[in-house]
Structure formats: C-alpha cells, structure tokens
Enzyme design. Structure first.
Site, short mmCIF file in Angstrom:
data_model
loop_
_atom_site.label_atom_id
_atom_site.label_comp_id
_atom_site.label_asym_id
_atom_site.label_seq_id
_atom_site.Cartn_x
_atom_site.Cartn_y
_atom_site.Cartn_z
CG ASP A 168 -2.01 1.01 1.20
OD1 ASP A 168 -1.72 2.20 1.01
OD2 ASP A 168 -3.17 0.62 1.39
CB ILE A 169 1.21 4.25 -2.18
CG1 ILE A 169 -0.20 4.78 -2.30
CG2 ILE A 169 1.61 3.42 -3.39
CD1 ILE A 169 -0.37 5.80 -3.43
CG ASN A 191 -13.04 -1.17 3.25
OD1 ASN A 191 -13.39 -1.79 4.25
ND2 ASN A 191 -11.95 -0.42 3.23
CD GLN A 226 -14.37 -0.57 -3.49
OE1 GLN A 226 -15.59 -0.65 -3.37
NE2 GLN A 226 -13.70 -1.27 -4.40
CG HIS A 263 -8.42 -2.90 -2.81
ND1 HIS A 263 -9.38 -2.10 -3.40
CD2 HIS A 263 -8.00 -2.21 -1.70
CE1 HIS A 263 -9.53 -0.99 -2.69
NE2 HIS A 263 -8.72 -1.04 -1.65
CG HIS A 314 -6.79 -2.72 2.83
ND1 HIS A 314 -5.99 -1.62 2.62
CD2 HIS A 314 -7.97 -2.45 2.21
CE1 HIS A 314 -6.65 -0.72 1.91
NE2 HIS A 314 -7.87 -1.20 1.64
#
Length: 199
Positions: free
Chosen positions: A71-72, A127, A134, A140, A142
């Site tokens: 994750d960025i 989500n 989301q 996706h 997490h």
C-alpha cells in the site's frame, strides 16, 4: 523505459471520476505474472521495477489472475493490497474462480507477511463502495500487520481502519527491501507447503 511508464496522479482521499484510469488496473497491466517460487530479480531494469508505474508499485505476488503489492499509504509496515487483475469494482463482481484464487492468495500472503515482518497478528479488510471506505473502485483486500503497541508503553494509541487512522507515505527504500523479503517469504511458504503435501 521512461516512455513505457504508466503515470497517474493518485490522491487516496479523493473520489475518482468514473472515467479516471484505475491505478490497480495500471499495476496489473505493468507487471507480468511470474512463478511465485522463482520471482524475477529486484533490479531497476527488471520486470518488478517499481518505477514501471507512478506512483511506484512494489509488487510481491503476480499471477495470471491476481496481483499483490505494498500500500502506498500504509497503516503499518508491510500493509499489502491484493486484487484481481481484471477490473472488478466490488466483491460481488468477482468470478467464482477469481474468488478461490484470491482466498488462496490471502492465506499464502498472510503466512509470508508474518515471516517477513515478524508481526504475528494482522487484519484482513475488504471494503465495498464509497460508504464503506473503498477508495479505489477495484475490489481489493488489505492485509495489515498489527504490531503490539501496548508492550512499548503506548497505551493511548490504537489502530483504526475503515478509512481512518494514521497513514504515512511509503518509504521507497524500505519498500524495495520489504517487497524483496516478502517475495522470498512467499516462495518459501509455497515450497514448504509443497513439501508437506508430499508427506
């Protein structure tokens, strides 16, 4: 290589316009599948070069059906995202075969994440829709390591999720090392499980 880079500005707090390109589709298009037991080398010219897209993507697993990357704006070190390659806005849009592959990958990535980070506790969060926090309209998961913060005397701190919490930009140098370690741990988990299956 610069002319091959897929560039897209990304603001995780913004609601994307319906015609905006999907950042996860860009990642899926930029990183070819590879054998998880033998990932490509982590050199700038390799198939896993984080700079193939902008912002940089640190891929840890890439199969014909799915891709996983850091994750960025992680909630903790090692925060991963896992998504199908095909654009599917919500979980209900995922096909049965994709759902099976995502489920198997969640288990594999969870084991690799624990090995790579040394953190034995983690959340898996998914989500669906803007009201459910989301941000990117591409389904996706997490995977979020949850280090024990109370042991260090930080009793007032807590982790939050579902769109809240303290997030910081991913450090590219640390991300490169961590992604390399995660790929090695994915390979080790796959090999360990193959060995157990032979018993």
């Amino acid at each position: 290589m610069a002319e091959d880079k897929i560039v897209q500005s990304f603001d995780p707090g913004a609601t994307p316009a319906p015609d905006d390109p999907c950042p996860f589709c860009n990642i899926a298009a930029a990183y070819a599948p590879y054998d998880p037991t033998s990932p490509p080398p982590s050199s700038p010219s390799s198939l896993l070069d984080p700079e193939r897209v902008a912002p940089a993507a640190f891929v840890v697993l890439s199969t014909p059906a799915l891709v996983a990357f850091l994750d960025i704006q992680p909630l903790s070190r090692g925060h991963l995202l896992l998504c199908p390659r095909a654009h599917r806005p919500k979980l209900t849009d995922v096909t049965g075969p994709e759902a099976r592959e995502l489920g198997a990958a969640l288990r594999l990535l969870s084991a690799a994440l624990v090995r790579a980070t040394g953190v034995p506790d983690w959340n898996v969060v998914q989500n669906n829709g803007a009201a459910a926090a989301q941000v990117v309209a591409h389904v996706h998961y997490h995977l979020i390591p949850r280090p024990e913060i109370r042991a260090s005397g930080r009793f007032r701190e807590s982790f939050t999720m579902f769109g809240r919490g303290v997030r910081a930009d991913l450090d590219d140098d640390d991300a490169a090392c961590l992604a390399h370690s995660l790929r090695a741990c994915v390979a080790a988990v796959v090999e360990d499980e193959a060995g157990k299956a032979k018993l």
